[in-house]
Design an enzyme around this catalytic site. Structure first.
Site, short mmCIF file in Angstrom:
data_model
loop_
_atom_site.label_atom_id
_atom_site.label_comp_id
_atom_site.label_asym_id
_atom_site.label_seq_id
_atom_site.Cartn_x
_atom_site.Cartn_y
_atom_site.Cartn_z
N PRO A 286 43.90 -16.92 -2.44
CA PRO A 286 43.47 -15.55 -2.78
C PRO A 286 43.70 -14.62 -1.60
CG PRO A 286 41.76 -17.17 -3.34
CD PRO A 286 42.80 -17.89 -2.54
N GLU A 287 44.20 -13.43 -1.90
CA GLU A 287 44.39 -12.42 -0.86
C GLU A 287 43.28 -11.38 -0.99
OE1 GLU A 287 48.44 -11.08 -0.41
OE2 GLU A 287 49.25 -13.00 -1.10
#
Length: 287
Positions: free
Chosen positions: A2-3
């Site tokens: 996840p960013e």
């Protein structure tokens, strides 16, 4: 992994569900995450009241009433699921990675509230938890990390001075959390395409206008991704049944062999692997 936009979606879900609630009980089923969970972890969190869920970079920050803090980093495969007794949720996942439903395996920690359960699931166990005892220590924790793209500190003066005499390519800098915090592989490719900059261009060769474009497009693209619920690569849904739709906006990421989507550009999107990461760019308009 996840960013920043995907972690922000998790933050929003958690903040909405657990703000002003107290943790009644903590159950640890596996202490062996990236860093081992200490033996007093459960007793430390018991009866703590949450006043806010914030975020810095890819870190979730749980704020307690007595000014303690609890950090969560999702690592490569961590997800957070919410089970609500009063309002059963079809989709328990607060993000868009892996199953939208609570998995049967790898549920390593449970945080129990009056009518809610928050469950941390992590098959690869690269995520971790961390307790911070005061605000000063929280500030020190992130001292060596660069500013977030949305921060006023991420400005032309900062970027130009940082890039002086730097031989590393610009794509590597966008992924370097010491330079700027929260950008990962997906958004780095999209930011550089929007800026018309070749990912492998040396940072020291960027002019001021190119630096301004990177600053502007970092803010713009990350905000667009947040507004669209993040990038749901595997097309799953969050606890509200919503899908992240920013993947429909990808101009270069996972577009290898496609025609460039920029008007009047006849280039082709190329994929190049460096340091085990895929970089996508247009061979024609990214100079």
């Amino acid at each position: 992994m996840p960013e920043l936009p995907e972690v922000e979606i998790v933050r929003q879900s958690l903040h909405k569900k657990i703000k002003k609630k107290s943790i009644k009980k903590v159950i640890i089923r596996n202490r062996n995450l990236r860093f081992k969970i200490p033996s007093d972890f459960e007793s430390f969190l018991k009866n703590k009241k949450i006043i806010e869920v914030s975020r810095f970079s890819k870190y979730l920050i749980i704020h307690f009433q007595n000014e303690d803090y609890f950090l969560i980093h999702l690592g490569m495969s961590g997800t957070i699921h919410i089970l609500d007794k009063k309002k059963p949720l079809k989709f328990t996942n607060t993000s868009f990675y892996h199953s939208p439903f609570l998995p049967k395996k790898h549920n390593h920690a449970e945080f129990i509230f009056d009518s809610l359960k928050v469950i941390y699931n992590d098959p690869r166990r690269f995520g971790f938890f961390e307790i911070i005892n005061n605000y000063q220590d929280l500030q020190k924790r992130f001292k060596l990390m660069g500013p977030e793209p949305f921060s006023d500190k991420f400005n032309l003066n900062y970027v130009v001075n940082y890039f002086k005499k730097k031989n590393k390519d610009i794509k590597s800098f966008l992924l370097d959390q010491r330079f700027v915090s929260g950008i990962g592989n997906i958004y780095a490719s999209e930011i550089l395409f929007a800026s018309k900059i070749n990912p492998f261009k040396k940072a020291k060769r960027l002019n001021k206008n190119e630096c301004l474009d990177i600053i502007s497009n970092s803010k713009k693209i990350l905000q667009q991704a947040i507004n669209k619920g993040g990038s749901s690569i595997r097309d799953f849904k969050d606890i509200s049944g919503n899908k992240g739709t920013f993947q429909k906006e990808f101009k270069v990421y996972q577009q290898e062999g496609a025609n460039c989507k920029r008007t009047k550009c006849k280039g082709i999107i190329k994929k190049k692997i460096t340091s085990n990461r895929s970089t996508f760019f247009c061979v024609s308009c990214q100079k």
